[in-house]
Scaffold this active site. Structure first.
Site, mmCIF file in Angstrom:
data_model
loop_
_atom_site.group_PDB
_atom_site.id
_atom_site.type_symbol
_atom_site.label_atom_id
_atom_site.label_comp_id
_atom_site.label_asym_id
_atom_site.label_seq_id
_atom_site.Cartn_x
_atom_site.Cartn_y
_atom_site.Cartn_z
ATOM 1 N N LYS A 1 20.287 58.964 71.540
ATOM 2 C CA LYS A 1 21.102 57.761 71.296
ATOM 3 C C LYS A 1 21.071 57.363 69.826
ATOM 4 O O LYS A 1 22.027 56.786 69.322
ATOM 5 C CB LYS A 1 20.640 56.610 72.195
ATOM 6 N N LYS B 1 27.168 68.976 82.009
ATOM 7 C CA LYS B 1 27.031 67.940 83.032
ATOM 8 C C LYS B 1 28.276 67.046 83.063
ATOM 9 O O LYS B 1 28.877 66.792 82.031
ATOM 10 C CB LYS B 1 25.801 67.095 82.663
ATOM 11 N N LYS C 1 30.354 60.300 82.201
ATOM 12 C CA LYS C 1 31.359 59.236 82.129
ATOM 13 C C LYS C 1 31.780 58.975 80.694
ATOM 14 O O LYS C 1 32.800 58.353 80.440
ATOM 15 C CB LYS C 1 30.793 57.961 82.733
#
Ligand code: TRP
Length: 335
Positions: free
Chosen positions: A114, A196, A199
């Protein structure tokens, strides 16, 4: 609450949830709440660790509340609440901060990822995120935590902090176990089936959102990337696209891969993709409709959250008071 083991889970109200989230988390909650005392939170404070538009966050909080309910969380049986409504979460996080080392947090894979993704906003909350998550879990004397693979390290930290606190101050916290659902980790992107399903993918065709209507679901599956040999066989290395669709088909139907292969032997990709679209739609469309129905009644949703917070608070303060006593604080005398 009944004399059952405590289960805690939380989801961040940060927008879209995919069928991966559904299979890995939401779908199982309905069943789990019968066998455990389920505590289900909206991790609203966690969302603040990356930039949020306040109006959108507010909307997302109601959306997730409605989605939890639409997926079958029973607000009488389970506790459904917003983390920010129970201040014991941030209070316990503070105490846990005093036994957690910066190195433990800066080493976290998700913090590193992040930090790269949000280079302009590497804030203390982003680093401290796992400590708040540990507080979430430990406040409820949780025994079981359903988690996705990406939260494994964070759960490990929660366990470490529980053990460390117990060793230093005496038995206080239950040490929680993680529970990882098998099908979830395996749902891959429809556009790049080596990756993967996410979203946050810029390509909206790469994932199925729980908000996609039947036509959208069907269109996305029809467009899903596959190979060209037209054989419906599970082989993740050679045929990642078809294998992913088989995984999804089986996760939604409960059939085994062998059964599905047999069912579609001799059929083409076109037919198969339509079938996958249909089984997904038949599971998520009723949820989408129920969610939208609930969203029209904010008063009811507020009531559910308020009732949940009250019940969560009672359990949470029992643990927090114990913690405050153990570390030597003087409890406030009321009245
Ligand atoms: N960090 C989790 C996620 O993003 C959400 C979360 C917050 C959580 N607190 C938790 C999950 C406690 C399990 C237990 O997925």
């Amino acid at each position: 609450m009944e004399d059952k083991k405590m289960l805690f889970s939380a989801i961040q109200p940060s927008g879209i949830l995919t069928i991966g989230n559904y299979l890995g988390a939401l779908r199982n909650f309905k069943k789990l709440q019968d066998d455990y005392n389920g505590v289900f939170a909206l991790a609203d404070l966690h969302t603040l660790t990356v930039k949020q538009d306040p109006a959108i966050l507010r909307k997302n909080i109601y959306e997730l509340t409605a989605l939890y309910l639409a997926c079958g969380i029973d607000p009488e049986k389970s506790i459904l609440f917003a983390q920010s409504h129970v201040s014991a979460h941030t209070e316990l996080a503070w105490v846990l901060n005093t036994i957690c080392y910066p190195g433990e947090l800066s080493r976290m894979t998700q913090f590193k990822d992040k930090s790269l993704k949000h280079e302009d906003n590497i804030n203390m909350g982003l680093m401290d995120y796992p400590v708040l998550m540990a507080a979430d879990i430990l406040l409820y004397q949780t025994e079981l935590v359903p988690i996705g693979a990406d939260q494994k390290q964070h759960l490990e930290l929660a366990r470490d902090l529980a053990i460390r606190f117990n060793n230093r101050y005496g038995e206080t916290f239950k040490v929680p176990e993680g529970y990882m659902s098998k099908s979830a980790a395996r749902v891959k992107s429809l556009a790049e089936p080596e990756r993967k399903m996410s979203k946050s993918d810029a390509n909206l065709n790469a994932f199925i959102s729980m908000d996609d209507d039947p036509a959208t679901v069907l269109r996305k599956f029809k467009r899903a990337v596959t190979d060209s040999d037209d054989k419906i066989i599970y082989s993740p290395e050679d045929k990642p696209g078809i294998s992913n669709l088989l995984t999804i088909y089986c996760a939604f139907t409960g059939k085994s891969i062998e059964q599905a292969q047999e069912e579609f032997a001799g059929k083409g990709y076109g037919d198969f993709k339509v079938a996958v679209g249909e089984v997904v739609t038949s599971a998520i469309e009723p949820i989408r409709q129920e969610k939208n129905r609930l969203l029209a009644d904010k008063t009811y949703l507020d009531q559910v959250l308020s009732n949940g917070a009250e019940r969560a608070e009672r359990l949470a303060y029992r643990t927090l008071n114990k913690v405050y006593k153990k570390v030597g604080l003087v409890l406030r005398k009321r009245g």
